[in-house]
Design a protein around this motif. Structure first.
Motif, PDB file in Angstrom:
ATOM      1  N   UNK A   1       0.810  -1.217   0.000  1.00 45.69           N
ATOM      2  CA  UNK A   1       0.000   0.000   0.000  1.00 45.69           C
ATOM      3  C   UNK A   1       0.846   1.270   0.000  1.00 45.69           C
ATOM      4  N   UNK A   2       2.129   1.147   0.316  1.00 49.25           N
ATOM      5  CA  UNK A   2       3.007   2.319   0.325  1.00 49.25           C
ATOM      6  C   UNK A   2       3.124   2.977  -1.040  1.00 49.25           C
ATOM      7  N   UNK A   3       3.049   2.174  -2.098  1.00 48.06           N
ATOM      8  CA  UNK A   3       3.117   2.720  -3.463  1.00 48.06           C
ATOM      9  C   UNK A   3       2.016   3.751  -3.663  1.00 48.06           C
ATOM     10  N   UNK A   4       0.800   3.382  -3.241  1.00 49.34           N
ATOM     11  CA  UNK A   4      -0.337   4.272  -3.470  1.00 49.34           C
ATOM     12  C   UNK A   4      -0.497   5.342  -2.395  1.00 49.34           C
ATOM     13  N   UNK A   5       0.149   5.185  -1.254  1.00 52.42           N
ATOM     14  CA  UNK A   5       0.122   6.268  -0.266  1.00 52.42           C
ATOM     15  C   UNK A   5       0.779   7.500  -0.876  1.00 52.42           C
ATOM     16  N   UNK A   6       1.932   7.309  -1.476  1.00 56.84           N
ATOM     17  CA  UNK A   6       2.641   8.426  -2.098  1.00 56.84           C
ATOM     18  C   UNK A   6       1.830   9.029  -3.243  1.00 56.84           C
ATOM     19  N   UNK A   7       1.289   8.165  -4.081  1.00 58.70           N
ATOM     20  CA  UNK A   7       0.489   8.660  -5.209  1.00 58.70           C
ATOM     21  C   UNK A   7      -0.734   9.430  -4.717  1.00 58.70           C
ATOM     22  N   UNK A   8      -1.424   8.882  -3.721  1.00 61.24           N
ATOM     23  CA  UNK A   8      -2.635   9.537  -3.198  1.00 61.24           C
ATOM     24  C   UNK A   8      -2.307  10.909  -2.618  1.00 61.24           C
ATOM     25  N   UNK A   9      -1.201  11.007  -1.917  1.00 59.00           N
ATOM     26  CA  UNK A   9      -0.819  12.287  -1.328  1.00 59.00           C
ATOM     27  C   UNK A   9      -0.449  13.330  -2.371  1.00 59.00           C
ATOM     28  N   UNK A  10      -0.149  12.883  -3.583  1.00 64.32           N
ATOM     29  CA  UNK A  10       0.220  13.810  -4.650  1.00 64.32           C
ATOM     30  C   UNK A  10      -0.898  14.062  -5.663  1.00 64.32           C
ATOM     31  N   UNK A  11      -2.054  13.444  -5.467  1.00 66.52           N
ATOM     32  CA  UNK A  11      -3.173  13.682  -6.384  1.00 66.52           C
ATOM     33  C   UNK A  11      -3.649  15.121  -6.242  1.00 66.52           C
ATOM     34  N   UNK A  12      -3.984  15.723  -7.371  1.00 66.49           N
ATOM     35  CA  UNK A  12      -4.487  17.094  -7.295  1.00 66.49           C
ATOM     36  C   UNK A  12      -5.953  17.212  -7.708  1.00 66.49           C
ATOM     37  N   UNK A  13      -6.589  16.075  -7.988  1.00 69.19           N
ATOM     38  CA  UNK A  13      -8.033  16.099  -8.219  1.00 69.19           C
ATOM     39  C   UNK A  13      -8.661  14.849  -7.610  1.00 69.19           C
ATOM     40  N   UNK A  14      -9.955  14.921  -7.387  1.00 73.54           N
ATOM     41  CA  UNK A  14     -10.648  13.791  -6.783  1.00 73.54           C
ATOM     42  C   UNK A  14     -10.524  12.577  -7.689  1.00 73.54           C
ATOM     43  N   UNK A  15     -10.254  11.437  -7.069  1.00 78.29           N
ATOM     44  CA  UNK A  15      -9.984  10.229  -7.828  1.00 78.29           C
ATOM     45  C   UNK A  15     -10.650   9.031  -7.182  1.00 78.29           C
ATOM     46  N   UNK A  16     -10.759   7.971  -7.975  1.00 79.85           N
ATOM     47  CA  UNK A  16     -11.313   6.709  -7.517  1.00 79.85           C
ATOM     48  C   UNK A  16     -10.282   5.621  -7.783  1.00 79.85           C
ATOM     49  N   UNK A  17     -10.145   4.723  -6.830  1.00 80.72           N
ATOM     50  CA  UNK A  17      -9.309   3.535  -7.004  1.00 80.72           C
ATOM     51  C   UNK A  17     -10.231   2.327  -6.945  1.00 80.72           C
ATOM     52  N   UNK A  18     -10.213   1.520  -7.984  1.00 82.75           N
ATOM     53  CA  UNK A  18     -10.970   0.268  -7.998  1.00 82.75           C
ATOM     54  C   UNK A  18      -9.959  -0.854  -7.865  1.00 82.75           C
ATOM     55  N   UNK A  19     -10.057  -1.576  -6.749  1.00 84.64           N
ATOM     56  CA  UNK A  19      -9.045  -2.580  -6.487  1.00 84.64           C
ATOM     57  C   UNK A  19      -9.566  -3.797  -5.759  1.00 84.64           C
ATOM     58  N   UNK A  20      -8.692  -4.380  -4.969  1.00 84.56           N
ATOM     59  CA  UNK A  20      -8.888  -5.703  -4.386  1.00 84.56           C
ATOM     60  C   UNK A  20      -8.506  -5.696  -2.914  1.00 84.56           C
ATOM     61  N   UNK A  21      -8.974  -6.737  -2.236  1.00 83.45           N
ATOM     62  CA  UNK A  21      -8.505  -6.998  -0.875  1.00 83.45           C
ATOM     63  C   UNK A  21      -7.345  -7.980  -0.975  1.00 83.45           C
ATOM     64  N   UNK A  22      -6.405  -7.913  -0.083  1.00 85.73           N
ATOM     65  CA  UNK A  22      -6.352  -7.054   1.096  1.00 85.73           C
ATOM     66  C   UNK A  22      -5.786  -5.660   0.848  1.00 85.73           C
ATOM     67  N   UNK A  23      -5.362  -5.386  -0.385  1.00 88.90           N
ATOM     68  CA  UNK A  23      -4.699  -4.114  -0.672  1.00 88.90           C
ATOM     69  C   UNK A  23      -5.506  -2.894  -0.250  1.00 88.90           C
ATOM     70  N   UNK A  24      -6.794  -2.833  -0.626  1.00 87.57           N
ATOM     71  CA  UNK A  24      -7.586  -1.640  -0.300  1.00 87.57           C
ATOM     72  C   UNK A  24      -7.686  -1.402   1.202  1.00 87.57           C
ATOM     73  N   UNK A  25      -7.888  -2.454   1.963  1.00 92.81           N
ATOM     74  CA  UNK A  25      -7.961  -2.311   3.412  1.00 92.81           C
ATOM     75  C   UNK A  25      -6.650  -1.828   3.999  1.00 92.81           C
ATOM     76  N   UNK A  26      -5.571  -2.358   3.495  1.00 91.86           N
ATOM     77  CA  UNK A  26      -4.249  -1.951   3.971  1.00 91.86           C
ATOM     78  C   UNK A  26      -3.950  -0.509   3.575  1.00 91.86           C
ATOM     79  N   UNK A  27      -4.371  -0.104   2.367  1.00 87.12           N
ATOM     80  CA  UNK A  27      -4.167   1.278   1.927  1.00 87.12           C
ATOM     81  C   UNK A  27      -4.978   2.244   2.785  1.00 87.12           C
ATOM     82  N   UNK A  28      -6.241   1.923   3.040  1.00 84.84           N
ATOM     83  CA  UNK A  28      -7.080   2.793   3.873  1.00 84.84           C
ATOM     84  C   UNK A  28      -6.453   2.957   5.258  1.00 84.84           C
ATOM     85  N   UNK A  29      -5.983   1.869   5.855  1.00 88.56           N
ATOM     86  CA  UNK A  29      -5.350   1.933   7.172  1.00 88.56           C
ATOM     87  C   UNK A  29      -4.087   2.790   7.139  1.00 88.56           C
ATOM     88  N   UNK A  30      -3.292   2.619   6.108  1.00 91.83           N
ATOM     89  CA  UNK A  30      -2.056   3.389   5.988  1.00 91.83           C
ATOM     90  C   UNK A  30      -2.345   4.881   5.830  1.00 91.83           C
TER      91      UNK A  30
END
Length: 155
Positions: A85-114
């Motif tokens: 989930x660290x890959x997308x933590x960095x990307x999410x923090x650098x997004x400049x517009x509202x976005x959607x991620x369509x993904x899978x478990x356990x990744x999404x849960x781990x990303x939300x927690x991170x």
């Protein structure tokens, strides 16, 4: 800035469809979510990121067709079930517009927690197929849970 995390819609079993395309039940549940989103006026998604797996791609395509104006549809590295989930933590923090991620478990849960807690191994949100979790980022890089909706609570 909002980030919408979506677990792909329910897919067919692997023995029935090795590609794991969306099932009829998955499409029906996704339709309920789409009907809900039509009433949500604050939705301004600029991009939909997905893992490229058939079930995530098809879910992302359904959102892409329904959302106006149509967001960009982007296959992205780092959204697989077991990806860090660290890959997308960095990307999410650098997004400049509202976005959607369509993904899978356990990744999404781990990303939300991170994003919310700063650690990925403390489960704080339960995801459901076709469900959406909305996080909101303050002016810095602090993410806050805003709302969630899952198909079985909708008519």
């Amino acid at each position: 800035m909002r980030l919408y995390l979506v677990q792909h819609a329910l897919a067919k079993p692997k023995d029935e469809d090795p590609n794991r395309s969306l099932s009829e039940q998955g499409l029906a549940e996704l339709s309920k979510i789409m009907t809900f989103l039509e009433t949500y006026e604050n939705l301004r998604i600029g991009a939909i990121f997905h893992s490229g797996k058939t079930r995530a791609l098809q879910t992302a395509e359904e959102f892409h067709k329904q959302l106006q104006p149509q967001p960009k549809l982007i296959e992205s590295h780092g959204l697989g079930p077991m990806d860090s989930p660290g890959i997308w933590k960095e990307k999410a923090n650098n997004l400049d517009n509202e976005s959607m991620i369509v993904g899978h478990l356990p990744h999404l849960g781990r990303l939300a927690s991170l994003l919310i807690c700063g650690v990925h191994d403390i489960p704080i949100i339960r995801f459901y197929n076709s469900g959406i979790v909305c996080l909101n980022r303050d002016n810095g890089s602090n993410w806050i849970f805003e709302w969630a909706v899952i198909p079985n609570i909708l008519k």
